[in-house]
Structure formats: structure tokens, C-alpha cells
Design an enzyme around this catalytic site. Structure first.
Site, PDB file in Angstrom:
ATOM      1  N   GLU A 203       0.810  -1.210   0.000  1.00 11.66           N
ATOM      2  CA  GLU A 203       0.000   0.000   0.000  1.00 11.66           C
ATOM      3  C   GLU A 203       0.852   1.274   0.000  1.00 11.66           C
ATOM      4  O   GLU A 203       0.359   2.356   0.328  1.00 11.66           O
ATOM      5  CB  GLU A 203      -0.934   0.009   1.221  1.00 11.66           C
ATOM      6  CG  GLU A 203      -1.956  -1.100   1.237  1.00 11.66           C
ATOM      7  CD  GLU A 203      -3.040  -0.953   0.167  1.00 11.66           C
ATOM      8  OE1 GLU A 203      -2.863  -0.124  -0.751  1.00 11.66           O
ATOM      9  OE2 GLU A 203      -4.036  -1.672   0.255  1.00 11.66           O
TER      10      GLU A 203
ATOM     11  N   HIS B 267      -3.041   2.778   8.329  1.00  9.20           N
ATOM     12  CA  HIS B 267      -4.072   2.130   7.504  1.00  9.20           C
ATOM     13  C   HIS B 267      -4.406   0.786   8.134  1.00  9.20           C
ATOM     14  O   HIS B 267      -3.508   0.002   8.461  1.00  9.20           O
ATOM     15  CB  HIS B 267      -3.566   1.927   6.077  1.00  9.20           C
ATOM     16  CG  HIS B 267      -4.402   0.983   5.271  1.00  9.20           C
ATOM     17  ND1 HIS B 267      -5.770   1.094   5.158  1.00  9.20           N
ATOM     18  CD2 HIS B 267      -4.052  -0.110   4.529  1.00  9.20           C
ATOM     19  CE1 HIS B 267      -6.233   0.118   4.386  1.00  9.20           C
ATOM     20  NE2 HIS B 267      -5.210  -0.623   4.002  1.00  9.20           N
TER      21      HIS B 267
ATOM     22  N   HIS C 266      -7.594  -2.590   8.410  1.00  4.32           N
ATOM     23  CA  HIS C 266      -8.799  -3.236   7.894  1.00  4.32           C
ATOM     24  C   HIS C 266      -9.753  -3.482   9.059  1.00  4.32           C
ATOM     25  O   HIS C 266     -10.360  -4.544   9.172  1.00  4.32           O
ATOM     26  CB  HIS C 266      -8.449  -4.567   7.224  1.00  4.32           C
ATOM     27  CG  HIS C 266      -7.572  -4.427   6.020  1.00  4.32           C
ATOM     28  ND1 HIS C 266      -7.094  -5.521   5.320  1.00  4.32           N
ATOM     29  CD2 HIS C 266      -7.080  -3.339   5.371  1.00  4.32           C
ATOM     30  CE1 HIS C 266      -6.340  -5.113   4.312  1.00  4.32           C
ATOM     31  NE2 HIS C 266      -6.315  -3.791   4.328  1.00  4.32           N
TER      32      HIS C 266
ATOM     33  N   TYR D 231     -20.007  13.951  17.410  1.00  4.53           N
ATOM     34  CA  TYR D 231     -19.252  15.178  17.118  1.00  4.53           C
ATOM     35  C   TYR D 231     -17.766  14.943  16.893  1.00  4.53           C
ATOM     36  O   TYR D 231     -17.075  15.806  16.339  1.00  4.53           O
ATOM     37  CB  TYR D 231     -19.464  16.208  18.227  1.00  4.53           C
ATOM     38  CG  TYR D 231     -18.837  15.869  19.559  1.00  4.53           C
ATOM     39  CD1 TYR D 231     -17.479  16.077  19.794  1.00  4.53           C
ATOM     40  CD2 TYR D 231     -19.613  15.347  20.591  1.00  4.53           C
ATOM     41  CE1 TYR D 231     -16.907  15.764  21.018  1.00  4.53           C
ATOM     42  CE2 TYR D 231     -19.047  15.042  21.818  1.00  4.53           C
ATOM     43  CZ  TYR D 231     -17.701  15.254  22.027  1.00  4.53           C
ATOM     44  OH  TYR D 231     -17.133  14.940  23.244  1.00  4.53           O
TER      45      TYR D 231
ATOM     46  N   HIS E 144     -12.731  -2.251   1.983  1.00  2.00           N
ATOM     47  CA  HIS E 144     -11.288  -2.381   2.225  1.00  2.00           C
ATOM     48  C   HIS E 144     -10.906  -2.048   3.664  1.00  2.00           C
ATOM     49  O   HIS E 144     -10.343  -2.880   4.362  1.00  2.00           O
ATOM     50  CB  HIS E 144     -10.542  -1.472   1.242  1.00  2.00           C
ATOM     51  CG  HIS E 144      -9.057  -1.588   1.268  1.00  2.00           C
ATOM     52  ND1 HIS E 144      -8.259  -1.311   0.170  1.00  2.00           N
ATOM     53  CD2 HIS E 144      -8.192  -1.917   2.250  1.00  2.00           C
ATOM     54  CE1 HIS E 144      -6.986  -1.494   0.489  1.00  2.00           C
ATOM     55  NE2 HIS E 144      -6.927  -1.847   1.751  1.00  2.00           N
TER      56      HIS E 144
ATOM     57  N   TYR F 279      -9.045  21.844  21.574  1.00  2.00           N
ATOM     58  CA  TYR F 279      -9.203  20.861  22.651  1.00  2.00           C
ATOM     59  C   TYR F 279      -7.852  20.459  23.248  1.00  2.00           C
ATOM     60  O   TYR F 279      -6.855  20.384  22.528  1.00  2.00           O
ATOM     61  CB  TYR F 279      -9.922  19.624  22.106  1.00  2.00           C
ATOM     62  CG  TYR F 279     -10.081  18.529  23.138  1.00  2.00           C
ATOM     63  CD1 TYR F 279     -11.032  18.597  24.132  1.00  2.00           C
ATOM     64  CD2 TYR F 279      -9.242  17.407  23.110  1.00  2.00           C
ATOM     65  CE1 TYR F 279     -11.182  17.603  25.078  1.00  2.00           C
ATOM     66  CE2 TYR F 279      -9.378  16.386  24.043  1.00  2.00           C
ATOM     67  CZ  TYR F 279     -10.347  16.494  25.022  1.00  2.00           C
ATOM     68  OH  TYR F 279     -10.482  15.503  25.950  1.00  2.00           O
TER      69      TYR F 279
END
Length: 253
Positions: A113, A131, A133, A152, A193, A248
Site C-alpha cells: 500500500e 491504515h 482493515h 461530534y 477495504h 481541545y
């Protein structure tokens, strides 16, 4: 940093598990030359990257090697290698490419990837990419074109989380689809994916991944109650939350 060498422990395939090239007929080839030395900053970043990758497994966001993590150090991108379980990665397994994808560190093959990771770095100021799955994120990616505004915390990712159209993994097409879904966002879902997020640090990128998976699970759970539908936030409410979340923490409280 110990020297990285190809040796007889390499398994079969286009490359051995630890890097040596293998000819198309399966015969052992001449190993690739060693690349440049690993800097102290890269060694530290690799340690943090491996720790983050292992955390994705421990927290149930990844099964086996079905995900990847990267971090940028200057003009070098350190990335998890393809098909190697994270608990087997050592300090000697540093795998790195330049911003054009040319391997400059290590001999293990980078994740398949890599195009997605490089596309993020080339289009944003990201310092790290995660990344996965993850189960609920992947489930939601098969149902909608955008994660409904169930909470939110979508504002922490820049707004409503889009779903990038499906494309074969590891392709430039998938990377292009992802970039369109990421416009103005720091995370998106990938159709059938998984999910991808980025941040200025590994910690921030990981936290966004975990938050996205939680929101997907929340929406799926709320949607299963017979006869009821979850209430959703309006665009104005989402925008207000996104603005408030920018301050925040200990700085903005």
C-alpha cells in the site's frame, strides 16, 4: 544499528523474508547492495513505528498483517514491510523509501500500500499514516458513501468521513480515490477495504484511526435497534464541534 544483510534464512518468493532477491526460476540471486546507514532519528522513529503497528494488532484493528503504518523523517518515509508479522520486526528491519518511492533503507519489501502512504505525504503535511482493515470501519465502507454524522468527534477528522470508491489494493487508482475522499479531512474509509488516517505524529494518526473505528461501531450498533433510527448531527452542529475541537486539550481546554 546492526548491518542489514541477506543470508540463507531467506525464504522462497520474489524476495526472501529478509530481503535477498530470488530469480524467476526460484534460484537464489545476488543480494541487493546494502543501502545507506540508518540515522539515530530514523532508528528512534522505527522503534515508535513498530510499537504503533503492534498496537493496531493488540487493539483489534488489524488481523495478521492486514494493515500498514508509516512515519516521515525528513525526506524519508519509514514503512512497515509487506507480509511480515509485526511481532517479528526488529531494530535491524528498518524499511524506508524516499518521497518518490525508491527504497533507501533496508532490504525488506515495503508494504504493497506504499502508493497510498506516499500520496498522503505528497498532498498534506502529514508526519505519519495508519491504515487498517478494522472490522466496523470496513463494514460501514460497504453500506454508505459517507459515515453518517453520528458523533461530534467526526469534527476531529475535519468533518463527515467520506468513503473512497473501490479500487484494487496497492494501485495508483486507489491512492487517487483516497486523496479525493481525504480532501479537507484527516481520515476516510476505503470501500470494501478499510480505513486510513494521518496526523502530525504516529500517536495522532493512531488516535484518529481508533476514533474512526469507534464511530463506525457506534453507528452500526445504533442502527440495529428495530423501529428506531439514530439521530444525526446537522452540518452546523458538526462545524461547531470541529471548531471547538481545534482548541481541545491542555492548550485550549
Amino acid at each position: 544499528m546492526a548491518e542489514q544483510r541477506w543470508d540463507e534464512r531467506d525464504g522462497p518468493g520474489e524476495r526472501g523474508e529478509r530481503g535477498g532477491r530470488v530469480g524467476r526460476d526460484g534460484a537464489r540471486g545476488v543480494p541487493e547492495p546494502l543501502r545507506r546507514e540508518v540515522s539515530a532519528a530514523e532508528a528512534d522513529a522505527w522503534r515508535d513505528l513498530v510499537g504503533t503497528a503492534r498496537r493496531t494488532v493488540a487493539d483489534g484493528l488489524v488481523v495478521g498483517t492486514s494493515g500498514n503504518v508509516s512515519v516521515r523523517v525528513g525526506d524519508t518515509v519509514l514503512v512497515t514491510p509487506s507480509g511480515v508479522p509485526y511481532d517479528r520486526l526488529t531494530p535491524d528491519d528498518v524499511t524506508g523509501v524516499d518521497l518518490d518511492g525508491r527504497q533507501v533503507l533496508g532490504t525488506l519489501v515495503p508494504t504493497s500500500e506504499l502508493p497510498m502512504h506516499l500520496a498522503v505525504y505528497g498532498s498534506t503535511g502529514a508526519g505519519a499514516v495508519v491504515h487498517t482493515h478494522a472490522l466496523h470501519a470496513t463494514a460501514v465502507s460497504t453500506l454508505v458513501t459517507e459515515l453518517p454524522a453520528i458523533h461530534y468527534m467526526s469534527g476531529a477528522l475535519g468533518g463527515a468521513v467520506r468513503v473512497a470508491p473501490y479500487a484494487t489494493y496497492g494501485t495508483d487508482e486507489l491512492a487517487e480515490n483516497m486523496l479525493r475522499a481525504l480532501a479537507g479531512r484527516s481520515g476516510c474509509l476505503l470501500r470494501n477495504h478499510g480505513a486510513i488516517t494521518y496526523g502530525s505524529t504516529l500517536s495522532e494518526a493512531y488516535d484518529r484511526t481508533a476514533q474512526l473505528e469507534w464511530m463506525c461501531r457506534l453507528w452500526l450498533t445504533a442502527s440495529t435497534v428495530p423501529g428506531l433510527a439514530p439521530t444525526l448531527l446537522s452540518p452546523a452542529q458538526m462545524a461547531q464541534a470541529a471548531e471547538k475541537l481545534r482548541g481541545y486539550g491542555q492548550g485550549g481546554r
